[in-house]
Design a protein around this motif. Structure first.
Motif, short mmCIF file in Angstrom:
data_model
loop_
_atom_site.label_atom_id
_atom_site.label_comp_id
_atom_site.label_asym_id
_atom_site.label_seq_id
_atom_site.Cartn_x
_atom_site.Cartn_y
_atom_site.Cartn_z
N ALA A 254 0.83 -1.20 0.00
CA ALA A 254 0.00 0.00 0.00
C ALA A 254 0.87 1.26 0.00
CB ALA A 254 -0.92 -0.01 1.22
N LEU A 255 1.95 1.24 0.76
CA LEU A 255 2.88 2.37 0.75
C LEU A 255 3.48 2.57 -0.64
CD1 LEU A 255 4.65 1.82 4.16
CD2 LEU A 255 3.68 3.99 3.42
N ALA A 256 3.90 1.48 -1.27
CA ALA A 256 4.48 1.57 -2.61
C ALA A 256 3.48 2.15 -3.59
CB ALA A 256 4.95 0.20 -3.07
N ALA A 257 2.23 1.70 -3.52
CA ALA A 257 1.21 2.22 -4.44
C ALA A 257 0.95 3.70 -4.18
CB ALA A 257 -0.08 1.41 -4.29
N GLY A 258 0.96 4.10 -2.90
CA GLY A 258 0.76 5.51 -2.58
C GLY A 258 1.89 6.38 -3.08
N LEU A 259 3.13 5.91 -2.96
CA LEU A 259 4.27 6.65 -3.49
C LEU A 259 4.18 6.76 -5.01
CD1 LEU A 259 7.14 5.17 -1.29
CD2 LEU A 259 6.17 7.47 -1.16
N ALA A 260 3.81 5.66 -5.66
CA ALA A 260 3.68 5.68 -7.12
C ALA A 260 2.61 6.67 -7.56
CB ALA A 260 3.36 4.28 -7.63
N GLU A 261 1.51 6.73 -6.82
CA GLU A 261 0.44 7.65 -7.16
C GLU A 261 0.89 9.10 -7.04
OE1 GLU A 261 -4.17 7.14 -6.38
OE2 GLU A 261 -3.21 7.97 -4.60
N ARG A 262 1.83 9.37 -6.12
CA ARG A 262 2.37 10.72 -5.96
C ARG A 262 3.57 10.98 -6.88
NH1 ARG A 262 1.84 12.61 0.33
NH2 ARG A 262 -0.26 11.78 0.71
N GLY A 263 4.01 9.98 -7.60
CA GLY A 263 5.13 10.15 -8.51
C GLY A 263 6.48 10.05 -7.85
N LEU A 264 6.55 9.57 -6.61
CA LEU A 264 7.82 9.48 -5.88
C LEU A 264 8.51 8.16 -6.19
CD1 LEU A 264 6.68 10.93 -2.44
CD2 LEU A 264 7.88 12.11 -4.28
N PRO A 265 9.78 8.19 -6.60
CA PRO A 265 10.49 6.94 -6.92
C PRO A 265 10.80 6.16 -5.65
CG PRO A 265 11.99 8.80 -7.08
CD PRO A 265 10.62 9.37 -6.83
N TYR A 266 10.79 4.84 -5.74
CA TYR A 266 11.07 4.00 -4.57
C TYR A 266 11.63 2.67 -5.04
CZ TYR A 266 6.94 1.40 -5.93
OH TYR A 266 6.04 0.65 -6.64
N ARG A 267 12.27 1.99 -4.12
CA ARG A 267 12.67 0.60 -4.31
C ARG A 267 12.00 -0.22 -3.22
NH1 ARG A 267 17.62 3.18 -5.74
NH2 ARG A 267 18.30 2.58 -7.85
N MET A 268 11.27 -1.23 -3.64
CA MET A 268 10.56 -2.10 -2.71
C MET A 268 11.34 -3.41 -2.54
SD MET A 268 8.11 -3.38 -0.87
CE MET A 268 6.51 -2.60 -1.00
#
Length: 362
Positions: A254-268
């Motif tokens: 859910a955190l990863a999806a929320g970051l993606a929705e805001r356009g923030l890059p992440y590594r899961m």
């Protein structure tokens, strides 16, 4: 375990027709995820009842009766008023099925999809590119919805999961993400449905493990589908991971999806990342922030968090360290390591990660 959904034993040829195969109201109610009183109320008010009864007036629900009630459940879960849902369900052409074990053997039968006229779904909006100030939200974005409507959607999701109706579970989740956005869908739909399934364990004394697994898998799938449609902004990636002995993945997804929705890059890196692998990932990627999830107190390793906070990278004289966030019930009370942030919920976690990312960009 739930009572298997099995038909009455096949009758001998000289038994009356009214005593032949069918489901009891109790078995049907458990399979559909509604109470027997609800089924009886629908029969009394709207005429949605079994075509046959035994000589003692016991209800026996035939395959076609079951199909009508399945359609009724789907329509009411979608917000159709019960009277109109009953009219549509009764008018819906139902396939003729044999009343044998191969057709009414269990939840696979009740999970079979039926064509139902549903309201047109809102189309997903595609990302407008990496230069956008934030990820393009779903149509409607994260917005408040009437509490009654949210509760109705949640009940529909929990009941669809209880009857193992995979198609309806997927449809409700996708519709919820489209209408509400990620954060609202998670807090108003997904988490309450998971809790409702858990409460059913306590209330009914039956561990519906298969229900929880089906619902969790479909929530995970919906979150992954949501993530795939978003284009991240350029810049250093945030790092998400579960503590080494923590196996809970859904909150991280859910955190990863929320970051993606805001356009923030992440590594899961998912749950149960070994300690040395976690430290190596921090050194190699130089994240602006690291979020570590712990569901239980016994998986909250304070010493490892402090090692992560001390991990540095870069050239001598210009070395960087990450902001560390600890999230999840396992970090409650005095267990939060000093110098770390502890978001209270999904929106605050996304906000704090966003602040850390923007600070690194300056």
């Amino acid at each position: 375990m739930p009572t298997p959904l099995t038909p009455v034993q096949a009758p001998a040829p000289d038994r009356p027709v009214s005593a032949q195969a069918g489901l009891t109201t109790g078995d049907l109610a458990r399979a559909l995820g509604v109470s027997p009183a609800t089924i009886r109320s629908w029969e009394r008010r709207y005429g949605i009842g079994p075509a046959q009864r035994t000589p003692g007036r016991h209800r026996r629900w035939s395959p076609r009766d079951v199909a009508v009630l399945e359609t009724m459940c789907r329509l009411t879960a979608r917000g159709v008023m019960p009277a109109e849902a009953a009219r549509l369900a009764a008018a819906e052409p139902q396939p003729e099925r044999l009343a044998g074990p191969e057709h009414l053997a269990g939840p696979e039968h009740l999970g079979a999809p039926h064509p139902v006229a549903a309201p047109e779904q809102p189309a997903r909006r595609e990302p407008s590119g990496p230069g956008a100030p934030a990820a393009v939200p779903r149509q409607g974005g994260d917005r408040a919805v009437p509490a009654a409507a949210a509760r109705r959607e949640c009940r529909g999701l929990a009941r669809a999961a209880t009857r193992l109706d995979a198609c309806e579970v997927a449809r409700i989740l996708d519709r919820g993400l489209d209408r509400l956005g990620l954060v609202a869908a998670w807090t108003q739909l997904m988490v309450p449905a998971l809790r409702a399934v858990g409460r059913a364990w306590v209330a009914e004394g039956e561990p519906y493990v298969e229900v929880e697994h089906l619902l969790s898998w479909h929530i995970s799938r919906a979150l992954h589908r949501s993530t795939a449609r978003c284009e991240p902004l350029p810049g250093p990636a945030l790092l998400l991971a579960g503590m080494p002995t923590d196996l809970h993945a859904l909150p991280l997804e859910a955190l990863a999806a929320g970051l993606a929705e805001r356009g923030l890059p992440y590594r899961m890196f998912g749950p149960a990342l070994p300690p040395e692998a976690l430290l190596a990932a921090v050194r190699r990627t130089g994240p602006p922030a690291v979020l570590l999830w712990s569901q239980l107190a016994r998986t909250a390793d304070r010493a490892l968090v402090q090692r992560v906070a001390r991990t540095s990278w870069g050239l001598h004289g210009a070395r960087g360290r990450p902001v560390v966030l600890v999230a999840g019930p396992g970090w409650g009370g005095p267990r939060r390591p000093p110098g770390t942030l502890r978001p209270r919920d999904l929106p605050s976690a996304l906000d704090q990660l966003g602040v850390a990312w923007k600070a690194r960009e300056r």
